[in-house]
Design a protein around this motif. Structure first.
Motif, short mmCIF file in Angstrom:
data_model
loop_
_atom_site.label_atom_id
_atom_site.label_comp_id
_atom_site.label_asym_id
_atom_site.label_seq_id
_atom_site.Cartn_x
_atom_site.Cartn_y
_atom_site.Cartn_z
N MET A 178 0.82 -1.21 0.00
CA MET A 178 0.00 0.00 0.00
C MET A 178 0.86 1.26 0.00
N LEU A 179 1.95 1.22 0.73
CA LEU A 179 2.82 2.40 0.82
C LEU A 179 3.83 2.44 -0.32
N GLY A 180 4.43 1.31 -0.61
CA GLY A 180 5.52 1.27 -1.59
C GLY A 180 5.08 1.58 -3.01
N LEU A 181 3.87 1.19 -3.37
CA LEU A 181 3.44 1.40 -4.75
C LEU A 181 3.30 2.89 -5.06
N ARG A 182 3.09 3.72 -4.04
CA ARG A 182 2.92 5.16 -4.28
C ARG A 182 4.26 5.87 -4.53
N LEU A 183 5.37 5.17 -4.33
CA LEU A 183 6.68 5.77 -4.50
C LEU A 183 7.17 5.65 -5.94
N ARG A 184 8.02 6.60 -6.34
CA ARG A 184 8.55 6.59 -7.70
C ARG A 184 9.30 5.29 -8.00
N GLU A 185 10.00 4.77 -6.99
CA GLU A 185 10.76 3.53 -7.19
C GLU A 185 9.86 2.31 -7.25
N GLY A 186 8.61 2.45 -6.82
CA GLY A 186 7.70 1.32 -6.81
C GLY A 186 8.13 0.25 -5.83
N LEU A 187 7.79 -1.01 -6.15
CA LEU A 187 8.14 -2.10 -5.26
C LEU A 187 8.38 -3.37 -6.06
N PRO A 188 9.14 -4.32 -5.51
CA PRO A 188 9.38 -5.57 -6.25
C PRO A 188 8.09 -6.36 -6.42
N LEU A 189 7.95 -7.00 -7.57
CA LEU A 189 6.75 -7.81 -7.81
C LEU A 189 6.63 -8.95 -6.81
N THR A 190 7.77 -9.35 -6.23
CA THR A 190 7.73 -10.43 -5.23
C THR A 190 7.01 -10.01 -3.97
N ALA A 191 6.76 -8.68 -3.80
CA ALA A 191 6.00 -8.23 -2.63
C ALA A 191 4.51 -8.50 -2.80
N LEU A 192 4.09 -8.81 -4.02
CA LEU A 192 2.68 -9.08 -4.30
C LEU A 192 2.39 -10.57 -4.19
N SER A 193 1.14 -10.88 -3.94
CA SER A 193 0.70 -12.27 -3.96
C SER A 193 0.67 -12.77 -5.41
N GLU A 194 0.44 -14.04 -5.58
CA GLU A 194 0.34 -14.58 -6.94
C GLU A 194 -0.78 -13.91 -7.72
N ALA B 55 -7.04 3.17 -6.35
CA ALA B 55 -7.81 2.04 -6.89
C ALA B 55 -6.89 0.88 -7.27
N LEU B 56 -5.72 1.21 -7.82
CA LEU B 56 -4.80 0.15 -8.22
C LEU B 56 -4.26 -0.59 -6.99
N VAL B 57 -3.95 0.13 -5.93
CA VAL B 57 -3.50 -0.52 -4.70
C VAL B 57 -4.56 -1.51 -4.22
N ARG B 58 -5.82 -1.09 -4.24
CA ARG B 58 -6.88 -2.00 -3.80
C ARG B 58 -6.95 -3.23 -4.69
N ASP B 59 -6.78 -3.03 -6.00
CA ASP B 59 -6.86 -4.14 -6.93
C ASP B 59 -5.73 -5.14 -6.70
N LEU B 60 -4.54 -4.64 -6.42
CA LEU B 60 -3.39 -5.51 -6.27
C LEU B 60 -3.33 -6.21 -4.91
N THR B 61 -4.10 -5.71 -3.96
CA THR B 61 -4.03 -6.28 -2.60
C THR B 61 -5.29 -7.01 -2.18
N ASP B 62 -6.37 -6.94 -2.96
CA ASP B 62 -7.61 -7.64 -2.60
C ASP B 62 -7.41 -9.15 -2.64
#
Length: 406
Positions: A346-362, A399-406
């Motif tokens: 939720m926090l990392g995606l808002r940053l310019r550097e983003g976050l590793p895809l490994t932080a997301l679920s499948e 909205a994208l954060v919600r989509d990626l974390t639901d």
């Protein structure tokens, strides 16, 4: 699920950190936040934990507040010790911190330095309303060690300030920024709000022009959020003012980004732009990195090693507990691994550097691939294993954060 840890009916003298929260304490960046809950008047859009003089009641006062905050700082040092973390940032927010005497804010910072090890080049920020600072008060704060100031400008249009119930006059924020630079502040930020009912395209352009005329190296710009229970929400409910329009908000954001980029500011978080890495707000970066911080003051929130807690809200209750030698903590919760992973996204995606895809679920990774196709995440970064917002993605970040974390 996070676990709520109820406090005893009689609050303990200090908060007790579990061993799990102490792990990594010395290695994790650590900051202090000091909440000053006082305001001269209540802004119509604000739902922060703040109080005017009429709302305070007995048992709390501005004159005694620095001493009360220092009492909690001493509890913090006792709780976090004996191997205290090194303070890398201090942020004094509110409310309006500069309603306190500059000497009081200096005394709080002096106690931080007495109690804690402090990083060389520590970032020390205070928020301020433009009408509450003078060249003399700014000089006192700078001499005390404050390095950064964040001024609440909101708008350069008088009628927009009136809708927001702001007291300063157009032009005062820019003048205050110049005074802060003259006093020696290394970094100066101006806060803007866009989408206020009645704000025109010309008003927003004038606000951006005014910011660029000021000697600032950081700009924050936030869409107006109508919070339930505020005066602004009641006026909108009564039909006195229109609700902010989502399309207008998007246009305002894009205009801000284009204008600031052209002037040498780069975005590093969805709502924040800086002239180079040194101008970024390191304290906010600490929050976005889900690091550790202790929040001092009524209603202040803290986080250390997955343990989160928050203080009682009213200044009188807060002062009373500290006067009795008790903890001001209202309640705590211990975050589990899933909770912490969710917050990282939720926090990392808002940053310019983003976050590793490994932080997301499948499931999240599959949705991230679809977000690339929709133009919300950068394809090159995705191919390199990171989720990084595109310009369009920033407009739809929540909205994208919600989509990626639901």
């Amino acid at each position: 699920m996070n676990t709520v840890l109820p406090l005893l009916e009689a609050p303990p003298r200090t908060l007790q950190l579990p061993d799990s929260a102490r792990e990594g304490l010395a290695r994790t960046p650590f900051g202090l936040y000091v909440h000053v809950p006082f305001c001269a008047t209540r802004c119509g859009y604000c739902d922060f934990n703040t109080y005017t003089a009429d709302e305070l009641g007995p048992g709390a006062s501005r004159a005694e507040y620095a001493g009360t905050a220092i009492a909690e700082l001493r509890q913090a040092a006792e709780t976090l010790g004996p191997d205290l973390p090194t303070v890398s940032t201090v942020f004094v927010g509110g409310g309006t911190p500069t309603l306190l005497a500059a000497d009081d804010l200096a005394a709080v910072l002096a106690e931080v330095r007495r109690l804690f090890p402090v990083t060389p080049g520590v970032e020390v920020t205070t928020e301020a309303n433009p009408e509450t600072v003078t060249p003399a008060s700014l000089a006192t704060l700078r001499a005390a060690g404050f390095t950064r100031i964040s001024l609440g400008m909101q708008s350069a249009a008088e009628h927009v300030l009136a809708v927001l119930d702001r007291r300063h006059t157009p032009g005062r924020a820019v003048e205050a920024a110049r005074e802060a630079r003259a006093a020696g502040f290394e970094h100066v930020n101006l806060d803007l709000i866009y989408g206020t009912p009645g704000e025109t395209d010309a008003d927003w352009s004038a606000s951006l022009d005014a910011v660029l005329a000021a000697p600032v190296d950081h700009v924050s710009a936030y869409a107006l959020i109508v919070e339930e229970g505020t005066r602004l929400a009641r006026r909108i409910d009564r039909g006195e003012l229109p609700m902010p329009d989502d399309d207008v908000l998007a246009d305002r954001y894009e205009q801000a980004d284009a204008t600031l980029r052209a002037a040498g500011f780069d975005w590093y978080e969805v709502s924040n732009w800086a002239r180079g890495e040194a101008a970024r707000c390191r304290h906010n970066e600490l929050y976005w990195a889900n690091a550790n911080w202790w929040g001092v003051g009524p209603g202040a929130h803290s986080h250390v090693g997955g343990l989160r807690w928050w203080n009682v809200k009213h200044p009188a209750a807060y002062a009373g507990r500290l006067l009795r030698g008790e903890s001001p903590v209202q309640d705590t919760e211990l975050l589990d691994d899933d909770d912490r992973a969710l917050e990282t996204v939720m926090l990392g995606l808002r940053l310019r550097e983003g976050l590793p895809l490994t932080a997301l679920s499948e499931v999240g990774r599959a949705r991230a691939a679809r977000a690339v196709v929709r133009g919300l995440l950068e394809p090159g970064a995705h191919a390199a294993g990171r989720a990084v917002l595109t310009d369009r993605g920033r407009l739809l970040a929540d909205a994208l954060v919600r989509d990626l974390t639901d």
